[in-house]
Design an enzyme around this catalytic site. Structure first.
Site, PDB file in Angstrom:
ATOM      1  N   TYR A  99       0.816  -1.213   0.000  1.00 36.34           N
ATOM      2  CA  TYR A  99       0.000   0.000   0.000  1.00 36.34           C
ATOM      3  C   TYR A  99       0.848   1.261   0.000  1.00 36.34           C
ATOM      4  O   TYR A  99       0.739   2.111  -0.897  1.00 36.34           O
ATOM      5  CB  TYR A  99      -0.945  -0.024   1.211  1.00 36.34           C
ATOM      6  CG  TYR A  99      -1.622   1.293   1.511  1.00 36.34           C
ATOM      7  CD1 TYR A  99      -2.384   1.941   0.547  1.00 36.34           C
ATOM      8  CD2 TYR A  99      -1.487   1.879   2.768  1.00 36.34           C
ATOM      9  CE1 TYR A  99      -3.007   3.149   0.834  1.00 36.34           C
ATOM     10  CE2 TYR A  99      -2.122   3.086   3.064  1.00 36.34           C
ATOM     11  CZ  TYR A  99      -2.874   3.719   2.093  1.00 36.34           C
ATOM     12  OH  TYR A  99      -3.486   4.912   2.381  1.00 36.34           O
ATOM     13  N   LYS A 117       1.614   3.964  -3.094  1.00 36.80           N
ATOM     14  CA  LYS A 117       1.206   5.359  -2.899  1.00 36.80           C
ATOM     15  C   LYS A 117       2.407   6.299  -3.065  1.00 36.80           C
ATOM     16  O   LYS A 117       2.275   7.393  -3.626  1.00 36.80           O
ATOM     17  CB  LYS A 117       0.585   5.547  -1.512  1.00 36.80           C
ATOM     18  CG  LYS A 117      -0.759   4.871  -1.328  1.00 36.80           C
ATOM     19  CD  LYS A 117      -1.864   5.494  -2.178  1.00 36.80           C
ATOM     20  CE  LYS A 117      -2.387   6.773  -1.575  1.00 36.80           C
ATOM     21  NZ  LYS A 117      -3.584   7.283  -2.328  1.00 36.80           N
TER      22      LYS A 117
END
Length: 517
Positions: free
Chosen positions: A252, A256
């Site tokens: 994640y 990002k």
């Protein structure tokens, strides 16, 4: 409505004496991606409540066509309790407000031109949009690498490219996460990423090469006729490997971070604002306290502890637990829109940490105490109608102690039980499967949260302080747009707002969710 008065006149009359931000939003056209997400819903509600005379709000939703997108708008967004205040305010005119101001657009950020098949609508949007707000993303720590890369990295790139085609574009606002910093310690600055940099400084990331590598890996698995579940697991493991190779703890935050890199490198002269919130929690005050959707971040710990399924805690009790209410994040987003709109003086992106660890830290020990106090006073009632009593719980201050404890107390006895089950012709298979599932759940929870419960970094938020100061100088209402985490009484918020809101708005209404935790 008075005779001879149109609905638009009614909407205009509402902002006669409004705050400067509301006046700024009047007549603006905004694109919001990830519209069915938690943060985007609160943003949509805030804008409509502040300024019903916004010109147009385009909401990008995954759907087969615009009709299906409109159905999702009504079913998954407008029917939520979040919009109760707005519905009560506008009464029978609420539907007119929505139909005149909000457009549901079928699309997908994973595709060029955001997958908008309606070419006529696409052209209209390019001619009208002034602000792009990218909230879309997958927040699963253990997402498939191909999926996370498509959404968090190249999806972000696709939204930027779409925004640059808009004739009237004045601002690109992107929501990231503060934890793109990885597992750093000390004071963490609101600092941009350079294209290709890694956290462990072992080399550079070629982001476009990452896409080629993952596509090649996926093709290999498909050519081997691997079953879908095996492909899914392989892609998850591959993402974790690539993240850790470059210094990030999970897929994640890695994807990002790469998304931020693409924005900074390819934005051109477009004003770019990146907001990095920490762990986003329920509303603090607006539109009412305690609204939340889903079991988010630390809430899995809250629910598991309250249901008696978490007899121990993993983490450094002296470390800060950095959470921030969702309405404070949205306040920062809306204020940043006004301050940075058409501001081409800034050659780089502006980054804001939306956090609490610097101004008003809540320690993990405080959170632990709040949980015990709450569930002692308000115990969970299980499916058999019995009260669940919570204990203080054993606290493991190092990961090594925790995993050793789990191995000795649960994993090894379970292996013995497995052998007994085999010798008894799998007579206890159901019991064994259930215990195995629970142990794996605890281990998975611990592994994912380990970087955060031992996180000692403090997020510097001087840029946010400057934003707040400029907002005050421009006459923006500090109460309506509260950005200051110092105003939060953590004991009151956690015990009287957040936990009751979590159970009231989500847990009690979702039996499947209960059974899965």
């Amino acid at each position: 409505m008075k005779e001879g008065t149109s609905e638009n006149d009614e909407f205009q009359n509402q902002d006669m004496e409004m705050d400067n931000v509301a006046k700024f939003l009047r007549g603006k056209t905004i694109l919001i991606t990830g519209a069915t997400g938690f943060l985007a819903k609160v943003l949509l509600e805030k804008i409509l409540r502040l300024q019903p005379n916004v010109k147009k709000l385009y909401l990008l939703l995954r759907a087969s066509d615009d009709k299906s997108a409109t159905q999702r708008l009504h079913d998954e967004i407008l029917r939520t309790k979040l919009f109760k205040v707005l519905r009560d305010k506008w009464s029978w005119k609420f539907d007119s407000l929505i139909s005149s101001k909000v457009v549901a657009v079928a699309g997908d950020i994973s595709f060029e031109s955001l997958g908008i098949a309606n070419s006529k609508l696409r052209e209209i949007m390019w001619g009208e949009i002034e602000i792009v707000v990218n909230v879309a993303g997958t927040t699963d720590f253990n997402e498939r690498y191909d999926v996370a890369l498509d959404i968090n990295t190249f999806g972000t790139f696709n939204v930027l490219n779409y925004g640059k085609k808009c004739d009237k574009i004045k601002l690109f606002l992107h929501v990231s996460t503060a934890y793109v910093c990885g597992e750093r310690q000390g004071v963490i600055l609101e600092k941009r990423f350079h294209m290709g940099e890694t956290l462990n400084r072992t080399g550079n990331i070629d982001i476009f090469e990452e896409k080629r590598i993952v596509e090649e890996k996926l093709e290999q698995l498909q050519n081997q006729c691997a079953p879908n579940n095996a492909i899914k697991l392989a892609m998850k493991e591959f993402g974790l490997q690539r993240a850790k190779l470059n210094g990030w703890p999970n897929t994640y935050v890695f994807t990002k971070a790469m998304g931020e890199m693409l924005l900074g490198n390819f934005k051109g002269d477009l004003p770019l604002v990146i907001l990095r919130p920490t762990m986003v929690t329920s509303t603090y005050k607006q539109p009412f306290p305690g609204w939340i959707e889903g079991v988010r971040t630390v809430d899995r710990i809250v629910v598991s502890y309250g249901k008696g399924k978490l007899p121990f805690f993993l983490g450094d009790l002296n470390s800060p637990l950095d959470v921030i209410p969702v309405d404070m994040v949205v306040n920062a987003m809306v204020v940043a829109m006004q301050i940075h709109y058409a501001d081409r003086r800034c050659s780089r992106e502006t980054i804001y940490h939306i956090s609490s660890s610097s101004r008003n830290p809540m320690k993990l020990s405080d959170f632990h105490r709040f949980l015990r106090c709450y569930f002692t006073k308000n115990p969970w009632i299980d499916t058999n109608g019995k009260i669940v009593k919570v204990s203080e719980g054993t606290v493991f201050s190092t990961p090594h102690r925790f995993f050793l404890f789990i191995k000795l107390k649960y994993v090894l006895p379970l292996k013995v039980f497995c052998l007994i089950d085999i010798l008894c012709c799998q007579r206890f298979k159901k019991m064994y499967t259930n215990l195995d599932r629970k142990i794996k759940y605890i281990l998975r929870l611990a592994e994912f949260y380990k970087p955060y419960v031992f996180f000692t970094g403090i997020f510097d938020d001087r840029n946010l302080e400057t934003l707040q100061r400029v907002a005050e100088e421009r006459g923006i209402d500090a109460a309506e747009f509260n950005l200051d985490s110092k105003t939060i009484d953590w004991e009151d918020y956690i015990m009287n707002i957040h936990i009751p809101g979590l159970f009231r708005h989500e847990i009690k209404s979702d039996t499947n969710l209960l059974n899965n935790i």
